[in-house]
Scaffold this motif. Structure first.
Motif, PDB file in Angstrom:
ATOM      1  N   GLU A 298      12.830  13.286  30.131  1.00 59.82           N
ATOM      2  CA  GLU A 298      12.311  14.009  29.450  1.00 59.82           C
ATOM      3  C   GLU A 298      12.667  14.063  28.092  1.00 59.82           C
ATOM      4  O   GLU A 298      13.924  13.092  28.118  1.00 59.82           O
ATOM      5  N   ARG A 299      11.707  14.209  27.101  1.00 61.01           N
ATOM      6  CA  ARG A 299      11.824  14.081  25.604  1.00 61.01           C
ATOM      7  C   ARG A 299      12.050  15.207  24.711  1.00 61.01           C
ATOM      8  O   ARG A 299      11.646  16.440  24.677  1.00 61.01           O
ATOM      9  N   THR A 300      12.859  14.526  23.862  1.00 55.24           N
ATOM     10  CA  THR A 300      13.460  15.758  22.813  1.00 55.24           C
ATOM     11  C   THR A 300      13.270  15.127  21.563  1.00 55.24           C
ATOM     12  O   THR A 300      13.572  14.066  21.045  1.00 55.24           O
ATOM     13  N   LEU A 301      12.080  15.723  20.253  1.00 55.19           N
ATOM     14  CA  LEU A 301      11.636  15.319  19.335  1.00 55.19           C
ATOM     15  C   LEU A 301      13.182  15.269  18.460  1.00 55.19           C
ATOM     16  O   LEU A 301      13.617  16.500  18.471  1.00 55.19           O
ATOM     17  N   LEU A 302      13.758  14.185  17.455  1.00 52.33           N
ATOM     18  CA  LEU A 302      14.709  14.724  16.608  1.00 52.33           C
ATOM     19  C   LEU A 302      14.547  14.343  15.821  1.00 52.33           C
ATOM     20  O   LEU A 302      14.676  15.558  14.521  1.00 52.33           O
ATOM     21  N   GLY A 303      13.179  13.496  14.846  1.00 52.90           N
ATOM     22  CA  GLY A 303      12.581  13.255  13.867  1.00 52.90           C
ATOM     23  C   GLY A 303      11.917  12.888  13.319  1.00 52.90           C
ATOM     24  O   GLY A 303      11.545  11.508  14.627  1.00 52.90           O
ATOM     25  N   HIS A 304      11.394  12.610  12.208  1.00 51.60           N
ATOM     26  CA  HIS A 304      10.658  11.460  11.826  1.00 51.60           C
ATOM     27  C   HIS A 304      11.045  10.481  10.808  1.00 51.60           C
ATOM     28  O   HIS A 304      12.053  10.568  10.280  1.00 51.60           O
ATOM     29  N   ASP A 305      10.668   9.037  10.894  1.00 55.70           N
ATOM     30  CA  ASP A 305      11.327   8.093  10.329  1.00 55.70           C
ATOM     31  C   ASP A 305      10.666   7.491   9.318  1.00 55.70           C
ATOM     32  O   ASP A 305       9.486   6.546  10.229  1.00 55.70           O
ATOM     33  N   PRO A 306      10.195   7.321   8.062  1.00 58.23           N
ATOM     34  CA  PRO A 306       9.122   6.573   7.995  1.00 58.23           C
ATOM     35  C   PRO A 306       9.631   5.058   8.317  1.00 58.23           C
ATOM     36  O   PRO A 306      10.812   4.782   7.323  1.00 58.23           O
ATOM     37  N   VAL A 307       8.577   4.490   7.731  1.00 52.78           N
ATOM     38  CA  VAL A 307       8.087   2.960   7.864  1.00 52.78           C
ATOM     39  C   VAL A 307       7.856   2.393   6.444  1.00 52.78           C
ATOM     40  O   VAL A 307       6.415   2.918   6.329  1.00 52.78           O
ATOM     41  N   ARG A 308       8.263   1.564   5.762  1.00 47.42           N
ATOM     42  CA  ARG A 308       8.061   1.389   4.102  1.00 47.42           C
ATOM     43  C   ARG A 308       8.062  -0.258   4.405  1.00 47.42           C
ATOM     44  O   ARG A 308       8.674  -1.432   5.131  1.00 47.42           O
ATOM     45  N   LEU A 309       7.252  -1.282   3.450  1.00 50.74           N
ATOM     46  CA  LEU A 309       7.888  -2.654   3.048  1.00 50.74           C
ATOM     47  C   LEU A 309       8.574  -2.721   2.475  1.00 50.74           C
ATOM     48  O   LEU A 309       8.586  -2.140   1.540  1.00 50.74           O
ATOM     49  N   VAL A 310       9.551  -3.310   2.437  1.00 51.31           N
ATOM     50  CA  VAL A 310      10.647  -4.297   2.048  1.00 51.31           C
ATOM     51  C   VAL A 310      10.108  -5.057   0.847  1.00 51.31           C
ATOM     52  O   VAL A 310      10.176  -6.327   2.626  1.00 51.31           O
ATOM     53  N   VAL A 311      10.018  -5.822   0.227  1.00 49.70           N
ATOM     54  CA  VAL A 311      10.175  -6.755  -0.442  1.00 49.70           C
ATOM     55  C   VAL A 311      11.267  -7.340  -1.314  1.00 49.70           C
ATOM     56  O   VAL A 311      12.204  -6.896  -1.872  1.00 49.70           O
ATOM     57  N   PRO A 312      11.347  -8.669  -2.566  1.00 50.02           N
ATOM     58  CA  PRO A 312      12.687  -9.091  -3.454  1.00 50.02           C
ATOM     59  C   PRO A 312      12.382  -8.050  -4.065  1.00 50.02           C
ATOM     60  O   PRO A 312      10.695  -8.116  -4.617  1.00 50.02           O
ATOM     61  N   LEU A 313      13.013  -8.149  -4.845  1.00 54.07           N
ATOM     62  CA  LEU A 313      12.858  -7.363  -6.486  1.00 54.07           C
ATOM     63  C   LEU A 313      12.573  -8.466  -7.715  1.00 54.07           C
ATOM     64  O   LEU A 313      11.393  -7.958  -8.248  1.00 54.07           O
ATOM     65  N   ASP A 314      11.891  -9.298  -7.031  1.00 56.31           N
ATOM     66  CA  ASP A 314      11.117 -10.481  -7.833  1.00 56.31           C
ATOM     67  C   ASP A 314       9.957 -10.327  -7.864  1.00 56.31           C
ATOM     68  O   ASP A 314       9.020 -10.748  -8.239  1.00 56.31           O
ATOM     69  N   SER A 315       9.501  -9.709  -6.011  1.00 58.89           N
ATOM     70  CA  SER A 315       8.513  -9.642  -5.625  1.00 58.89           C
ATOM     71  C   SER A 315       7.141  -9.168  -7.379  1.00 58.89           C
ATOM     72  O   SER A 315       7.193  -8.183  -6.758  1.00 58.89           O
ATOM     73  N   PRO A 316       5.984 -10.082  -6.895  1.00 57.58           N
ATOM     74  CA  PRO A 316       5.188  -8.868  -7.654  1.00 57.58           C
ATOM     75  C   PRO A 316       3.879  -8.288  -6.733  1.00 57.58           C
ATOM     76  O   PRO A 316       2.875  -7.659  -7.003  1.00 57.58           O
ATOM     77  N   ALA A 317       4.078  -8.682  -5.554  1.00 54.34           N
ATOM     78  CA  ALA A 317       3.299  -7.755  -4.727  1.00 54.34           C
ATOM     79  C   ALA A 317       3.159  -6.278  -4.975  1.00 54.34           C
ATOM     80  O   ALA A 317       4.828  -5.736  -4.888  1.00 54.34           O
ATOM     81  N   THR A 318       1.971  -5.609  -5.108  1.00 54.80           N
ATOM     82  CA  THR A 318       2.049  -3.880  -4.943  1.00 54.80           C
ATOM     83  C   THR A 318       1.472  -3.557  -3.822  1.00 54.80           C
ATOM     84  O   THR A 318       1.368  -2.069  -3.373  1.00 54.80           O
ATOM     85  N   GLY A 319       1.522  -3.969  -3.057  1.00 53.20           N
ATOM     86  CA  GLY A 319       0.724  -3.833  -1.145  1.00 53.20           C
ATOM     87  C   GLY A 319       0.766  -5.029  -0.308  1.00 53.20           C
ATOM     88  O   GLY A 319       0.548  -5.530  -0.531  1.00 53.20           O
TER      89      GLY A 319
END
Length: 296
Positions: A161-182
């Motif tokens: 059986e499974r019990t949902l504990l919660g949700h965890d957002p997943v995000r894009l991680v880039v270096p501070l100096d990256s010019p990427a916006t997406g």
């Protein structure tokens, strides 16, 4: 009457596939496992195993008895749990947790349990979800903390059986100096991902393909903190869940992924042990720890 210890060996063989794997899992010698299964065959009065090259496999009767063995083990576990609860005996719960939960949830959950149920003995092993869920079915653990990503549901196993504990957002991680916006801006970037075969690796690659490119995966690691450090030092981009940020995240930038995906954090337990006071206490503590977690 069938001897439960021998039925357990048959159940393990049905799960693991080889005598040597059963012996390794239960700390027996292969010869001991073989001898006990031979005795079980005599008790059953039918052939349970047959040669398959250099290995042995279950016969049709062996598979039938293995299914009954699984139910017998569940009944034994449920009976022991009820007897233990009626005597108010100190409880022990064995859990397997994925790496992010070991770092972000386990310490907080242990603190809560020390206040709420001080007599409980909690034993924890860090383990990949795929392995932990298998070992849960084999009765090596009482509870497993795992995850699943959008569109990548983990295998449903009988008696679990499974019990949902919660949700965890997943995000894009880039270096501070990256010019990427997406995500689409990172088609030429080096990537850090989990090794081939992991569910999250397949999911991450699909996100890149949906954005129109094949990721250049140069760095593979099961430890997600390694991905974060590679991003912080300017060597890679990564897709990481918020649960990883138990410390500061000032060395990286976080960007939203298309659709703002979240992964599900769930706890898996065996149906035969679900409902016990100790298991419920651990579930509640894990859920409360996840709810209280906030990235700094």
């Amino acid at each position: 009457m069938f001897e439960l210890r021998r039925l357990r060996l048959l159940h393990e063989l049905a799960l693991r596939g080889t005598i040597s794997d059963v012996a390794r899992a239960l700390s027996y010698s292969p010869s001991t496992v073989s001898q006990q299964l031979a005795l079980l065959e005599r008790e059953a009065g039918v052939a349970l195993l047959e040669p398959d090259g250099r290995r042995l496999r279950l016969t049709a009767q062996g598979r039938l008895l293995a299914a009954h063995a699984a139910r017998a083990i569940e009944l034994d576990e449920a009976a022991r749990a009820e007897l233990s609860a009626s005597q108010h005996a100190p409880a022990r719960v064995r859990i397997a947790v994925m790496s992010t939960a070991a770092e972000a949830l386990a310490p907080a959950a242990l603190g809560l349990l020390a206040e709420r149920m001080p007599s409980l003995r909690l034993e924890m092993v860090e383990m990949a979800p795929e392995e932990g869920l298998f070992e849960l079915q084999a009765h090596a653990f009482d509870l497993v903390v795992a995850e699943q990503y959008p569109g990548h549901t983990r295998e449903l196993r009988p008696g679990i059986e499974r019990t949902l504990l919660g949700h965890d957002p997943v995000r894009l991680v880039v270096p501070l100096d990256s010019p990427a916006t997406g995500l689409a801006d990172l088609r030429d970037a080096a990537w850090a991902m989990e090794p081939e075969g992991a569910a999250v690796r397949r999911w991450a690659v699909q996100q890149c393909r949906a954005a129109g490119f094949e990721p250049d995966v140069r760095y593979e690691a099961t430890d997600l903190t390694a991905h974060a450090r590679l991003a912080a030092t300017g060597h890679a981009a990564a897709m990481l869940p918020d649960l990883i940020w138990t410390g500061g995240r000032d060395a990286v930038r976080l960007l939203e992924l298309p659709g703002s995906p979240v992964r599900e954090i769930f706890a898996a337990t065996r149906s035969s042990s679900r409902g016990g006071e100790a298991i419920e206490a651990v579930l509640t503590a894990l859920r409360d720890a996840l709810e209280a977690h906030r990235p700094r």
